[in-house]
Design an enzyme around this catalytic site. Structure first.
Site, PDB file in Angstrom:
ATOM      1  N   LEU A   1      -2.600   0.166   7.150  1.00 56.51           N
ATOM      2  CA  LEU A   1      -3.383   0.468   6.592  1.00 56.51           C
ATOM      3  C   LEU A   1      -3.549   2.088   6.010  1.00 56.51           C
ATOM      4  CD1 LEU A   1      -6.652  -2.359   5.375  1.00 56.51           C
ATOM      5  CD2 LEU A   1      -3.947  -2.341   5.252  1.00 56.51           C
TER       6      LEU A   1
ATOM      7  N   GLU B   1       5.208   0.867   7.352  1.00 58.64           N
ATOM      8  CA  GLU B   1       5.610  -0.407   7.970  1.00 58.64           C
ATOM      9  C   GLU B   1       6.599  -0.067   8.720  1.00 58.64           C
ATOM     10  OE1 GLU B   1       5.118  -4.235   9.522  1.00 58.64           O
ATOM     11  OE2 GLU B   1       3.842  -4.265   8.246  1.00 58.64           O
TER      12      GLU B   1
ATOM     13  N   HIS C   1       2.657 -10.511  14.388  1.00 59.96           N
ATOM     14  CA  HIS C   1       2.450 -10.106  13.894  1.00 59.96           C
ATOM     15  C   HIS C   1       2.419  -8.720  12.465  1.00 59.96           C
ATOM     16  CE1 HIS C   1      -1.367  -8.471  11.205  1.00 59.96           C
ATOM     17  NE2 HIS C   1      -1.290  -7.947  11.784  1.00 59.96           N
TER      18      HIS C   1
ATOM     19  N   LEU D   1       0.894  -1.213   0.175  1.00 61.30           N
ATOM     20  CA  LEU D   1       0.181   0.393   0.042  1.00 61.30           C
ATOM     21  C   LEU D   1       0.449   1.151  -0.360  1.00 61.30           C
ATOM     22  CD1 LEU D   1      -2.761  -1.110   2.280  1.00 61.30           C
ATOM     23  CD2 LEU D   1      -2.925  -1.049   0.085  1.00 61.30           C
ATOM     24  N   ALA D   2       1.586   1.503   0.588  1.00 61.50           N
ATOM     25  CA  ALA D   2       2.395   2.854   0.817  1.00 61.50           C
ATOM     26  C   ALA D   2       3.903   2.540  -0.172  1.00 61.50           C
ATOM     27  CB  ALA D   2       3.276   2.377   2.214  1.00 61.50           C
ATOM     28  N   GLY D   3       4.107   1.648  -0.189  1.00 61.70           N
ATOM     29  CA  GLY D   3       4.700   1.551  -2.236  1.00 61.70           C
ATOM     30  C   GLY D   3       3.949   1.954  -3.545  1.00 61.70           C
TER      31      GLY D   3
ATOM     32  N   ARG E   1      -4.874  -5.088  20.908  1.00 64.65           N
ATOM     33  CA  ARG E   1      -4.192  -6.020  20.898  1.00 64.65           C
ATOM     34  C   ARG E   1      -2.972  -6.377  21.787  1.00 64.65           C
ATOM     35  NH1 ARG E   1      -2.487  -5.120  14.096  1.00 64.65           N
ATOM     36  NH2 ARG E   1      -5.276  -5.585  13.524  1.00 64.65           N
TER      37      ARG E   1
END
Length: 667
Positions: free
Chosen positions: A470, A454, A430, A44-46, A338
């Site tokens: 995301l 990330e 994760h 998503l970032a790239g 989490r």
């Protein structure tokens, strides 16, 4: 003097980003055509960075080790993406999203970056809807929302349980348009092996064609690393097996500081380990905790009977079940963050209440949700005095519409029907909050080298809230990096093309060939996976869900010895020419063996518990994380000095001017 300059703009928090955009330098559209940018990673970032920079006019090269950009691990994200659009009218706002994210990260993230993330979050949804992302919609046609852990509002937009895949297809479509226009050159099945610096600036990369084995030089005016996280240092994780740290670690060895490596997220909702030959773990989306209730038997004898197959969970009466998250955290219940949910599940299993054969699982039960939805559907359908079977059937239809692909995936893996029998879940590695240190512009400590998503450390502190990965990846790619990289590139408009024939490219390529030759010259005693599994067990047992000084010191010594043995005795069949997947793995594991030691070193120096970093010596009487804000309210940024043991710690002090730093409570 501190070498870290975060470049945070002055002024009120809510005005910093607007002020910064107004003050930074820009590149003339005509000049952008003469500037080249390399982007490593097409998640998503790239993908969003590449599509946006190419749309702006830059010449972009993208690199990924997968056979297609859309195979990036971002497709595995399930539950949703956060944005503060307040569609539910439940009091959400940019500030509340900012506050929840800072609090969820246990006050170990940078204020200005997190507020910017919240500020641009709404734009992400508009962008993705325009791209055709099929977000779920409610009855009136508006986009639907659900809630995730650590918040009291519904701000998570979703597309069933495949949100990451749909978002990536949107970014991939935008990227494909630029490929067709000739503004992006896509290099698939290529792996970055090193970063090239000229006069101290990032000016290109050395990559290996994973099909031909050829070593290639690629030059650019700036390099963006968007290569995801390093959770596979644990071997077993929810990440795709190819996920690695090599690109980030190569940059680290060239001078980019690595920040907070010990901040790793344990996800509470994963399918438990089934055996010694397992190669990865499977995530069950956190969105399931909206409707699923987590429990274990109240009595040890019931847990024992369930493990031995003498008792079924559905046979246990309601009063004999311990809904331990609802009991311990009544305000948030099953939707605690989490790290909190993971430690609570581990505590119950360690106490003997685990429900699978290994004793390392708790139940995630949808019976209550099925009954609740069934009754509501019966009433809205005009069915009066409906029987139990009808209610169950209607309820299962509603649950299937919301989570069907997740239930199907669980049944395929575990061979149990989760509509009829509670799911079994257990925490697993994760996500990684640590990564390359970046300033407000997303630039690392190497000029011209940027990091997005990330791969950098910037937004999540010590614990990421669900559905925020995301959000960060797309915020960085669509709405942050395209502005900030221009500020740097504005000085390059007269630089001209960067030659790959320079001595710097030659030296780095020679170093790579020497490293490959060294890898290939091992004695052949053990295969690559032997070392990766050994490293993973050290990391999980001594640097995993809980840590202590004695174990961390032991882990450092064991990893050092394992790394020495690896370089002497690793077995890599085949040759360095052509396709060689074992050679690929070997290079990645070699980097993991260095990262693992720095990870343990970072955890050892942080004498506190915060978020996903839980030191057993530092906990409250109730077993909660005990921070030390006086001594450890900083980002730990490590400078490479030859070996992990020689790494030098630099501290970026975290200053909170807009929120009160206090003990995190979800009770």
């Amino acid at each position: 003097m501190n070498v870290l300059d975060s470049k945070i703009p002055t002024g009120p928090l809510a005005e910093k980003w607007t002020k910064h955009k107004n003050e930074i330098d820009l590149v003339n559209p005509a000049n952008k055509r003469n500037i080249n940018v390399i982007i490593v990673g097409t998640g998503l970032a790239g993908a969003s960075s590449a599509a946006t920079l190419a749309e702006l006019g830059y010449n972009v090269k993208t690199f990924c080790y997968q056979d297609s950009p859309r195979r990036a691990h971002s497709i595995a994200a399930q539950g949703g993406i956060n944005a503060s659009k307040n569609y539910q009218g439940d009091g959400d706002s940019d500030y509340r999203l900012f506050y929840d994210t800072i609090k969820g990260g246990d006050y170990r993230s940078r204020e200005a970056n997190v507020y910017r993330l919240a500020e641009v979050s709404g734009n992400i949804i508009d962008q993705c809807v325009a791209q055709g992302v099929p977000f779920a919609r409610e009855y009136g046609g508006l986009l639907d929302n659900r809630s995730f852990g650590g918040v009291l509002v519904s701000r998570t937009f979703y597309a069933k349980g495949q949100t990451g895949q749909q978002l990536l297809l949107g970014a991939y479509g935008a990227m494909n348009r630029q490929i067709q226009r000739g503004k992006i050159k896509s290099y698939t099945r290529h792996e970055m092996l090193d970063l090239v610096l000229i006069d101290g600036k990032a000016r290109g990369i050395i990559a290996r064609d994973l099909v031909s084995g050829e070593i290639e030089r690629h030059a650019a005016h700036a390099v963006v690393l968007a290569t995801g996280g390093y959770g596979n240092v644990f071997y077993l994780s929810t990440m795709a097996m190819g996920c690695n740290v090599t690109a980030a670690w190569r940059a680290h060895r060239r001078g980019a500081f690595f920040a907070n490596p010990c901040f790793t997220q344990i996800h509470p909702t994963c399918i438990p380990v089934s055996g010694d030959h397992q190669s990865k773990l499977t995530l069950m989306s956190e969105s399931l905790r909206n409707d699923g209730r987590i429990w274990v038997p109240k009595r040890l004898e019931d847990a024992q009977n369930i493990r031995e197959g003498k008792l079924k969970p559905t046979e246990l009466k309601e009063e004999d079940r311990d809904y331990f998250l609802e009991r311990r955290y009544p305000a948030f219940g099953n939707l605690v963050p989490r790290d909190v949910a993971s430690r609570a599940a581990k505590e119950r299993c360690d106490a003997g209440f685990g429900v699978n054969k290994t004793g390392e699982a708790v139940y995630l039960d949808f019976a209550s949700a099925i009954e609740r939805y069934g009754k509501e559907k019966a009433l809205t359908s005009g069915i009066k005095n409906s029987d139990k079977n009808t209610i169950t059937r209607l309820g299962e239809e509603i649950v299937a519409a919301k989570y069907g692909n997740l239930f199907q995936m669980y049944e395929k893996i575990v061979d149990e029907n989760p509509y009829k029998t509670p799911m079994m879940i257990y925490p697993a590695v994760h996500y990684t909050m640590g990564g390359l240190w970046v300033d407000y512009n997303l630039q690392t400590t190497i000029p011209g080298c940027y990091s997005a998503g990330e791969a950098n450390f910037s937004d999540h502190g010590a614990n990421r809230l669900g559905a925020s990965a995301l959000m960060q990846g797309l915020a960085d790619g669509y709405f942050v990096l395209p502005y900030t990289i221009g500020d740097y590139l504005s000085d390059d408009i007269q630089t001209g093309p960067i030659s790959t024939d320079s001595p710097e490219f030659e030296a780095v390529e020679n170093g790579i060939n020497e490293r490959i030759d060294r890898l290939m010259s091992g004695s052949g005693k053990h295969p690559v996976d032997y070392y990766h599994k050994k490293l993973g067990k050290i990391m999980w047992n001594k640097c995993g869900m809980s840590r202590n000084a004695e174990d961390l010191k032991s882990a450092i010594a064991e990893i050092t010895a394992l790394r020495k043995d690896f370089w002497e005795n690793v077995k890599i069949p085949g040759s360095k020419e052509g396709m060689n997947t074992e050679l690929e793995k070997a290079g990645r594991v070699a980097d993991f063996l260095e990262l693992g030691e720095l990870f343990a070193k970072d955890a050892l120096q942080r004498n506190e518990s915060c978020g996903g970093h839980f030191r057993e010596e530092y906990q409250t009487p109730e077993g909660e994380a005990l921070r030390d804000d006086e001594n450890y309210k900083y980002v730990a940024a490590w400078e490479y000095k030859g070996e992990p043991k020689n790494a030098v710690l630099h501290k970026e002090e975290l200053i909170y001017e807009n929120i009160e730093v206090k003990t995190r409570s979800y009770k």
